[in-house]
Motif scaffolding. Structure first.
Motif, PDB file in Angstrom:
ATOM      1  N   PHE A 325       6.068  49.738 -40.619  1.00 41.22           N
ATOM      2  CA  PHE A 325       5.494  48.474 -41.049  1.00 41.22           C
ATOM      3  C   PHE A 325       5.850  47.342 -40.085  1.00 41.22           C
ATOM      4  N   HIS A 326       7.066  47.361 -39.526  1.00 42.80           N
ATOM      5  CA  HIS A 326       7.501  46.281 -38.629  1.00 42.80           C
ATOM      6  C   HIS A 326       7.215  46.586 -37.149  1.00 42.80           C
ATOM      7  N   GLU A 327       6.678  47.730 -36.882  1.00 38.79           N
ATOM      8  CA  GLU A 327       6.450  48.123 -35.493  1.00 38.79           C
ATOM      9  C   GLU A 327       5.535  47.155 -34.736  1.00 38.79           C
ATOM     10  N   PRO A 328       4.401  46.679 -35.318  1.00 42.02           N
ATOM     11  CA  PRO A 328       3.536  45.749 -34.560  1.00 42.02           C
ATOM     12  C   PRO A 328       4.261  44.462 -34.162  1.00 42.02           C
ATOM     13  N   ILE A 329       5.022  43.866 -35.082  1.00 43.44           N
ATOM     14  CA  ILE A 329       5.743  42.638 -34.740  1.00 43.44           C
ATOM     15  C   ILE A 329       6.804  42.928 -33.701  1.00 43.44           C
ATOM     16  N   ALA A 330       7.478  44.085 -33.832  1.00 42.12           N
ATOM     17  CA  ALA A 330       8.521  44.438 -32.869  1.00 42.12           C
ATOM     18  C   ALA A 330       7.934  44.605 -31.476  1.00 42.12           C
ATOM     19  N   GLU A 331       6.747  45.185 -31.364  1.00 45.05           N
ATOM     20  CA  GLU A 331       6.117  45.370 -30.056  1.00 45.05           C
ATOM     21  C   GLU A 331       5.769  44.027 -29.426  1.00 45.05           C
ATOM     22  N   GLU A 332       5.279  43.078 -30.256  1.00 43.50           N
ATOM     23  CA  GLU A 332       4.975  41.749 -29.727  1.00 43.50           C
ATOM     24  C   GLU A 332       6.207  41.087 -29.133  1.00 43.50           C
ATOM     25  N   GLN A 333       7.385  41.301 -29.786  1.00 44.68           N
ATOM     26  CA  GLN A 333       8.624  40.691 -29.302  1.00 44.68           C
ATOM     27  C   GLN A 333       9.402  41.612 -28.363  1.00 44.68           C
ATOM     28  N   ARG A 334       8.765  42.717 -27.971  1.00 47.39           N
ATOM     29  CA  ARG A 334       9.372  43.702 -27.069  1.00 47.39           C
ATOM     30  C   ARG A 334      10.715  44.201 -27.603  1.00 47.39           C
ATOM     31  N   LEU A 335      10.693  44.610 -28.895  1.00 51.32           N
ATOM     32  CA  LEU A 335      11.867  45.176 -29.554  1.00 51.32           C
ATOM     33  C   LEU A 335      11.608  46.644 -29.860  1.00 51.32           C
ATOM     34  N   SER A 336      12.654  47.434 -29.838  1.00 50.61           N
ATOM     35  CA  SER A 336      12.524  48.849 -30.200  1.00 50.61           C
ATOM     36  C   SER A 336      13.213  49.081 -31.546  1.00 50.61           C
ATOM     37  N   ILE A 337      12.550  49.842 -32.412  1.00 51.43           N
ATOM     38  CA  ILE A 337      13.114  50.183 -33.718  1.00 51.43           C
ATOM     39  C   ILE A 337      13.273  51.699 -33.778  1.00 51.43           C
ATOM     40  N   ARG A 338      14.507  52.148 -34.073  1.00 51.27           N
ATOM     41  CA  ARG A 338      14.797  53.582 -34.091  1.00 51.27           C
ATOM     42  C   ARG A 338      15.406  53.959 -35.440  1.00 51.27           C
ATOM     43  N   CYS A 339      15.016  55.120 -35.970  1.00 53.51           N
ATOM     44  CA  CYS A 339      15.548  55.643 -37.232  1.00 53.51           C
ATOM     45  C   CYS A 339      16.406  56.865 -36.960  1.00 53.51           C
ATOM     46  N   ASP A 340      17.481  57.027 -37.734  1.00 54.69           N
ATOM     47  CA  ASP A 340      18.396  58.133 -37.497  1.00 54.69           C
ATOM     48  C   ASP A 340      19.051  58.544 -38.808  1.00 54.69           C
ATOM     49  N   GLY A 341      19.487  59.826 -38.894  1.00 55.31           N
ATOM     50  CA  GLY A 341      20.224  60.325 -40.050  1.00 55.31           C
ATOM     51  C   GLY A 341      19.341  60.956 -41.107  1.00 55.31           C
ATOM     52  N   GLU A 342      19.996  61.658 -42.026  1.00 57.90           N
ATOM     53  CA  GLU A 342      19.314  62.296 -43.149  1.00 57.90           C
ATOM     54  C   GLU A 342      20.139  62.063 -44.416  1.00 57.90           C
ATOM     55  N   SER A 343      19.463  61.718 -45.493  1.00 60.09           N
ATOM     56  CA  SER A 343      20.169  61.528 -46.756  1.00 60.09           C
ATOM     57  C   SER A 343      19.162  61.412 -47.892  1.00 60.09           C
ATOM     58  N   THR A 344      19.588  61.819 -49.063  1.00 58.47           N
ATOM     59  CA  THR A 344      18.788  61.664 -50.276  1.00 58.47           C
ATOM     60  C   THR A 344      19.408  60.563 -51.127  1.00 58.47           C
ATOM     61  N   PHE A 345      18.585  59.637 -51.583  1.00 61.13           N
ATOM     62  CA  PHE A 345      19.057  58.517 -52.387  1.00 61.13           C
ATOM     63  C   PHE A 345      18.592  58.681 -53.831  1.00 61.13           C
ATOM     64  N   ILE A 346      19.451  58.268 -54.757  1.00 53.75           N
ATOM     65  CA  ILE A 346      19.081  58.212 -56.177  1.00 53.75           C
ATOM     66  C   ILE A 346      19.107  56.741 -56.563  1.00 53.75           C
ATOM     67  N   ALA A 347      17.938  56.102 -56.515  1.00 51.61           N
ATOM     68  CA  ALA A 347      17.854  54.656 -56.743  1.00 51.61           C
ATOM     69  C   ALA A 347      16.418  54.300 -57.078  1.00 51.61           C
ATOM     70  N   ASP A 348      16.195  53.016 -57.343  1.00 55.86           N
ATOM     71  CA  ASP A 348      14.839  52.508 -57.528  1.00 55.86           C
ATOM     72  C   ASP A 348      14.216  52.366 -56.141  1.00 55.86           C
ATOM     73  N   GLU A 349      13.238  53.182 -55.831  1.00 54.40           N
ATOM     74  CA  GLU A 349      12.709  53.239 -54.469  1.00 54.40           C
ATOM     75  C   GLU A 349      12.088  51.911 -54.050  1.00 54.40           C
ATOM     76  N   MET A 350      11.414  51.217 -54.975  1.00 58.86           N
ATOM     77  CA  MET A 350      10.801  49.947 -54.629  1.00 58.86           C
ATOM     78  C   MET A 350      11.858  48.913 -54.247  1.00 58.86           C
ATOM     79  N   LEU A 351      12.931  48.837 -55.032  1.00 61.22           N
ATOM     80  CA  LEU A 351      14.002  47.889 -54.727  1.00 61.22           C
ATOM     81  C   LEU A 351      14.743  48.293 -53.454  1.00 61.22           C
TER      82      LEU A 351
END
Length: 456
Positions: A325-351
């Motif tokens: 979702f933030h990739e287009p804005i990051a590209e405009e500002q020449r920023l790189s966004i990287r994701c890492d790790g694996e985990s399962t969460f038990i929470a309200d996904e929307m929050l």
């Protein structure tokens, strides 16, 4: 048909009633046991004396001229004299050989049984104890009938029973009075605490009941009430500060809108100038709307405890969705966004997404061109973590303790909304989940915010 609510029970009356009932039960048992012991002891002594009398008559009969000896002894009783013992000797045909004068009129031969133990018999308004014994003499069988007048013992039993009943009644009344005075004295600290609690008000929230001087049973209540006062005082202070902050934040855009409108009305202007004023007003209105939306979201999260839609979801997929979702804005500002790790969460996904999205917006806002942002998830056993790390401008150490406060802004905010509510939203979401946020930052070297979600 309406039913009245049940009247609340009085602790004092219940204690008095229970104490009185317990005392009455114990006294009844004790006095009853005393009555039984005394009466039994008296009758056992009388029975022993009665048996001794029978033995004495047997001895007289066994002596030379026994029947005559017994007859002469019984004749010595004066007429009208009240005899303690009545004696009769009969043969096998129930013929009277000797007896106490006047005995047949009161105690006929037929009222005596063949039992070996004494038997009670009422006659002439008196209580007699009867005992029959066999005696062999000279080849003939005789019966010895002995009666003991126990009328005095019966009167004593009745008088003793009446005395014990009177003692029981007075003791129960005394127990009730003692119970009332003891209960009233014991509940006196509760009344004192009630008066102390009544003084608590909006202007006295700083006062405390303290645990000193209270009975041990009331100390937990005093501690709990002091803790409640502390929480109320903290909430009251925060609410007052929050109201002041809201007024301050809303006043600026409203003042801007009003100022621009007043300036525009000072003279006639071109359509382009009016357009600029309207566009500026729209921007300020959007700013106001953003503040109101965040405040409403804060209110909903604080009222949503117990209504979380907890689900189990893949943390890596969730952060990749946010990064995309933030990739287009990051590209405009020449920023790189990287994701890492694996985990399962038990929470309200929307929050969860709302909290992480705020952190990424902050990172994008405060990271210079050419910088990088890393979103990582990890499983820690009892909890799952998500962290957003950037190499942007960072935050000074003196601001770190307050960055999660509402409307607090350091260097024009590390908040995604620009008014100091972004990280406050994150903190509210974490509180709702029973988790905690943690921030680490150094000026010029970047910031890392870690959110810890417990695994129920």
């Amino acid at each position: 048909m309406s039913s009245r609510p049940a009247e609340p029970r009085s602790i004092a009356s219940q204690l008095v009633l229970l104490f009185t009932l317990a005392a009455a039960f114990l006294l009844s048992c004790g006095l009853g046991a005393l009555y039984w012991i005394v009466v039994r002891h008296a009758f056992e002594e009388d029975n022993e004396v009665l048996a001794d009398k029978v033995a004495a008559v047997r001895a007289d009969l066994s002596a030379p001229g026994g029947i005559n000896l017994v007859t002469e002894e019984l004749k010595n009783i004066r007429p009208g004299e009240r005899a303690a013992y009545w004696v009769r000797v009969v043969d096998s045909t129930n013929r009277i050989l000797a007896e106490t004068p006047g005995m047949s009129a009161v105690l006929p031969v037929s009222v005596f049984t063949t039992r070996k133990k004494p038997a009670d018999f009422h006659a002439d308004g008196r209580l007699f104890s009867l005992l029959t014994a066999d005696h062999q003499i000279g080849g003939s069988s005789l019966k010895i009938q002995v009666a003991q007048d126990r009328s005095a013992d019966e009167r004593f039993m009745k008088q003793f029973a009446a005395l014990l009943v009177a003692v029981l009644a007075l003791s129960v009344a005394a127990s009730a009075i003692i119970a009332w005075s003891v209960t009233k004295r014991g509940l006196r600290p509760l009344g004192k605490m009630t008066r102390a609690l009544k003084r608590a008000g909006p202007k006295q929230l700083h006062e405390r009941v303290t645990t000193v001087g209270w009975p041990r049973e009331l100390q937990p209540l005093a501690i709990a009430f002091d803790d409640m006062l502390a929480r109320l005082e903290d909430s009251f202070v925060r609410l007052s500060q929050f109201s002041a902050d809201i007024a301050h934040e809303l006043r600026t855009p409203i003042a801007n809108i009003r100022g621009e409108a007043e300036v525009a009305l000072t003279r006639s202007r071109s359509a382009e100038e009016y357009r600029e004023v309207i566009e500026s007003t729209i921007v300020e209105c959007e700013h106001l709307g953003h503040i109101v939306d965040n405040l409403l979201f804060l209110a909903r999260t604080e009222a949503a405890e117990g209504h979380l839609q907890r689900t189990s979801f893949n943390g890596r997929a969730a952060i990749e969705k946010i990064a995309a979702f933030h990739e287009p804005i990051a590209e405009e500002q020449r920023l790189s966004i990287r994701c890492d790790g694996e985990s399962t969460f038990i929470a309200d996904e929307m929050l969860f997404e709302r909290a992480v999205n705020n952190l990424v917006e902050n990172a994008v806002r405060h990271t210079a061109a050419g910088g990088s942002i890393e979103i990582m998830v990890a499983n820690r056993g009892a909890s799952s973590e998500v962290s957003v790390k950037d190499n942007g401008s960072g935050i000074a150490a003196e601001h770190l303790p307050r960055v999660f406060d509402r409307f607090y802004q350091a260097d024009s905010a590390r908040s995604s909304d620009g008014v100091g509510l972004g990280l406050a939203l994150v903190k509210s979401i974490m509180d709702l989940h029973g988790g905690s946020p943690r921030i680490e930052s150094q000026p010029g070297r970047g910031t890392t915010v870690t959110l810890t979600f417990p695994n129920p």
